[in-house]
Design a protein around this motif. Structure first.
Motif, PDB file in Angstrom:
ATOM      1  N   GLY A  65     -27.582  10.728   0.120  1.00 19.92           N
ATOM      2  CA  GLY A  65     -27.677  10.852  -1.341  1.00 19.92           C
ATOM      3  C   GLY A  65     -26.431  11.420  -1.983  1.00 19.92           C
ATOM      4  N   ARG A  66     -25.379  11.629  -1.185  1.00 23.62           N
ATOM      5  CA  ARG A  66     -24.128  12.166  -1.694  1.00 23.62           C
ATOM      6  C   ARG A  66     -22.978  11.334  -1.149  1.00 23.62           C
ATOM      7  N   LYS A  67     -21.879  11.241  -1.920  1.00 20.87           N
ATOM      8  CA  LYS A  67     -20.685  10.598  -1.370  1.00 20.87           C
ATOM      9  C   LYS A  67     -19.980  11.628  -0.486  1.00 20.87           C
ATOM     10  N   ASN A  68     -19.922  11.338   0.814  1.00 20.62           N
ATOM     11  CA  ASN A  68     -19.308  12.259   1.776  1.00 20.62           C
ATOM     12  C   ASN A  68     -17.837  11.913   1.945  1.00 20.62           C
ATOM     13  N   VAL A  69     -16.948  12.841   1.636  1.00 18.89           N
ATOM     14  CA  VAL A  69     -15.508  12.642   1.820  1.00 18.89           C
ATOM     15  C   VAL A  69     -15.054  13.619   2.899  1.00 18.89           C
ATOM     16  N   VAL A  70     -14.483  13.076   3.976  1.00 17.82           N
ATOM     17  CA  VAL A  70     -14.097  13.903   5.126  1.00 17.82           C
ATOM     18  C   VAL A  70     -12.570  13.948   5.207  1.00 17.82           C
ATOM     19  N   LEU A  71     -12.013  15.163   5.247  1.00 17.49           N
ATOM     20  CA  LEU A  71     -10.561  15.343   5.320  1.00 17.49           C
ATOM     21  C   LEU A  71     -10.123  15.416   6.771  1.00 17.49           C
ATOM     22  N   SER A  72      -8.992  14.750   7.056  1.00 11.44           N
ATOM     23  CA  SER A  72      -8.399  14.828   8.390  1.00 11.44           C
ATOM     24  C   SER A  72      -6.913  14.559   8.252  1.00 11.44           C
ATOM     25  N   ARG A  73      -6.117  15.220   9.078  1.00 13.18           N
ATOM     26  CA  ARG A  73      -4.664  14.987   8.995  1.00 13.18           C
ATOM     27  C   ARG A  73      -4.331  13.571   9.453  1.00 13.18           C
ATOM     28  N   SER A  74      -5.242  12.934  10.158  1.00 10.05           N
ATOM     29  CA  SER A  74      -5.022  11.530  10.494  1.00 10.05           C
ATOM     30  C   SER A  74      -5.725  10.622   9.482  1.00 10.05           C
ATOM     31  N   GLY A  75      -6.116  11.193   8.328  1.00 16.11           N
ATOM     32  CA  GLY A  75      -6.790  10.398   7.303  1.00 16.11           C
ATOM     33  C   GLY A  75      -6.471  10.944   5.928  1.00 16.11           C
ATOM     34  N   LEU A  76      -7.502  11.369   5.231  1.00 21.53           N
ATOM     35  CA  LEU A  76      -7.386  11.772   3.825  1.00 21.53           C
ATOM     36  C   LEU A  76      -7.027  13.258   3.704  1.00 21.53           C
ATOM     37  N   SER A  77      -6.071  13.591   2.820  1.00 23.48           N
ATOM     38  CA  SER A  77      -5.768  14.999   2.518  1.00 23.48           C
ATOM     39  C   SER A  77      -6.623  15.451   1.329  1.00 23.48           C
ATOM     40  N   LEU A  78      -6.652  16.760   1.108  1.00 21.31           N
ATOM     41  CA  LEU A  78      -7.398  17.292  -0.046  1.00 21.31           C
ATOM     42  C   LEU A  78      -6.828  16.715  -1.344  1.00 21.31           C
ATOM     43  N   GLU A  79      -5.513  16.685  -1.467  1.00 21.66           N
ATOM     44  CA  GLU A  79      -4.881  16.143  -2.683  1.00 21.66           C
ATOM     45  C   GLU A  79      -5.292  14.691  -2.903  1.00 21.66           C
ATOM     46  N   GLN A  80      -5.250  13.903  -1.837  1.00 22.10           N
ATOM     47  CA  GLN A  80      -5.635  12.485  -1.972  1.00 22.10           C
ATOM     48  C   GLN A  80      -7.098  12.359  -2.369  1.00 22.10           C
ATOM     49  N   ALA A  81      -7.941  13.191  -1.778  1.00 22.38           N
ATOM     50  CA  ALA A  81      -9.377  13.133  -2.099  1.00 22.38           C
ATOM     51  C   ALA A  81      -9.595  13.454  -3.572  1.00 22.38           C
ATOM     52  N   LEU A  82      -8.857  14.446  -4.091  1.00 19.31           N
ATOM     53  CA  LEU A  82      -9.053  14.838  -5.497  1.00 19.31           C
ATOM     54  C   LEU A  82      -8.491  13.775  -6.446  1.00 19.31           C
ATOM     55  N   VAL A  83      -7.394  13.158  -6.072  1.00 23.17           N
ATOM     56  CA  VAL A  83      -6.846  12.075  -6.902  1.00 23.17           C
ATOM     57  C   VAL A  83      -7.843  10.916  -6.956  1.00 23.17           C
ATOM     58  N   GLN A  84      -8.431  10.620  -5.806  1.00 25.66           N
ATOM     59  CA  GLN A  84      -9.437   9.549  -5.721  1.00 25.66           C
ATOM     60  C   GLN A  84     -10.640   9.879  -6.615  1.00 25.66           C
ATOM     61  N   GLU A  85     -11.072  11.132  -6.592  1.00 24.00           N
ATOM     62  CA  GLU A  85     -12.208  11.534  -7.434  1.00 24.00           C
ATOM     63  C   GLU A  85     -11.841  11.472  -8.904  1.00 24.00           C
ATOM     64  N   LYS A  86     -10.593  11.855  -9.192  1.00 24.19           N
ATOM     65  CA  LYS A  86     -10.133  11.837 -10.584  1.00 24.19           C
ATOM     66  C   LYS A  86     -10.255  10.436 -11.157  1.00 24.19           C
ATOM     67  N   ALA A  87      -9.930   9.449 -10.335  1.00 26.87           N
ATOM     68  CA  ALA A  87      -9.980   8.064 -10.786  1.00 26.87           C
ATOM     69  C   ALA A  87     -11.430   7.598 -10.981  1.00 26.87           C
ATOM     70  N   GLN A  88     -12.356   8.230 -10.256  1.00 25.69           N
ATOM     71  CA  GLN A  88     -13.732   7.715 -10.239  1.00 25.69           C
ATOM     72  C   GLN A  88     -14.757   8.605 -10.931  1.00 25.69           C
ATOM     73  N   ALA A  89     -14.457   9.915 -10.981  1.00 28.65           N
ATOM     74  CA  ALA A  89     -15.490  10.854 -11.447  1.00 28.65           C
ATOM     75  C   ALA A  89     -15.733  10.695 -12.943  1.00 28.65           C
ATOM     76  N   GLU A  90     -16.990  10.927 -13.337  1.00 22.35           N
ATOM     77  CA  GLU A  90     -17.300  10.959 -14.759  1.00 22.35           C
ATOM     78  C   GLU A  90     -16.837  12.302 -15.301  1.00 22.35           C
ATOM     79  N   GLU A  91     -16.508  12.302 -16.588  1.00 22.46           N
ATOM     80  CA  GLU A  91     -16.053  13.531 -17.241  1.00 22.46           C
ATOM     81  C   GLU A  91     -17.042  14.664 -16.980  1.00 22.46           C
ATOM     82  N   GLN A  92     -16.531  15.787 -16.540  1.00 21.05           N
ATOM     83  CA  GLN A  92     -17.316  17.006 -16.310  1.00 21.05           C
ATOM     84  C   GLN A  92     -18.330  16.906 -15.164  1.00 21.05           C
TER      85      GLN A  92
END
Ligand SMILES: NC(=O)c1ccc[n+]([C@@H]2O[C@H](COP(=O)([O-])OP(=O)(O)OC[C@H]3O[C@@H](n4cnc5c(N)ncnc54)[C@H](OP(=O)(O)O)[C@@H]3O)[C@@H](O)[C@H]2O)c1
Length: 168
Positions: A65-92
């Motif tokens: 029931g939640r979008k699970n984002v997993v950080l790994s140095r061989s994958g997504l960084s925290l910065e990349q995850a937040l940029v991705q959310e910025k593009a997709q997240a609804e305001e607030q």
């Protein structure tokens, strides 16, 4: 480095911690408090949850029931995850960082809100090997508190506390 103001959403850290900010041991939680699991579920359901690879392994599967984002140095960084959310997240919308220690340490400076369950209980044998960052009262203001003397099956007090970042 991502600036706080670049985020259109509220970044919340959620954690359950002991009296000295203990978080876990041997890649596991220290206590199992059913009321806290319910609280976690109610807050995070329907939202994005961001976690470190070790926490994901400790959970063993994505939380439903939640979008699970997993950080790994061989994958997504925290910065990349937040940029991705910025593009997709609804305001607030709220985006949750759900651990563990390494990821909380990096996300603390970017967070707007903390949901902390403070537990006043003895630690399991061996103690903790990971800790939550310091919650500086000059930075964080307590805005809500719900004190519980004990759980249905957990015989120690715990408190659900919300902190908001103070205006600069
Ligand atoms: N009490 C609570 O509320 C709570 C909540 C969650 C977890 N925990 C506990 O915390 C412990 C796990 O915490 P931990 O600090 O050991 O590990 P963690 O933060 O869960 O995961 C660390 C891993 O995340 C990845 N990572 C971290 N920062 C990254 C970045 N900037 N970019 C890309 N990848 C990054 C790396 O994965 P790779 O190694 O794959 O590169 C790193 O090894 C366990 O004991 C768990 O039970 C407690």
């Amino acid at each position: 480095m991502l600036m706080k103001t670049e985020k259109p959403f509220v970044l919340a850290l959620i954690a359950v911690i002991g009296p000295q900010r203990e978080l876990g041991a041997n890649n596991n939680l220290l206590w199992h408090i059913s009321e806290d699991l319910r609280h976690f579920k109610a807050l995070t359901m329907g939202h994005t949850i961001i976690m470190g690879r070790k926490t994901f392994e400790s959970l063993g599967k994505p939380l439903p029931g939640r979008k699970n984002v997993v950080l790994s140095r061989s994958g997504l960084s925290l910065e990349q995850a937040l940029v991705q959310e910025k593009a997709q997240a609804e305001e607030q919308a709220e985006v949750f960082v759900v651990g563990g220690a390494e990821v909380y340490r990096q996300a603390m400076n970017l967070a707007d809100r903390l949901y902390i369950t403070h537990v006043q209980a003895p630690l399991p044998e061996g103690g903790a090997d990971v800790f939550f960052p310091e919650i500086d009262p000059l930075v964080w203001q307590e805005t809500a508190r719900d004190d519980q003397p004990r759980g249905a099956t957990f015989p120690y007090p715990f408190s659900f506390v919300t902190y908001e970042r103070r205006p600069e």
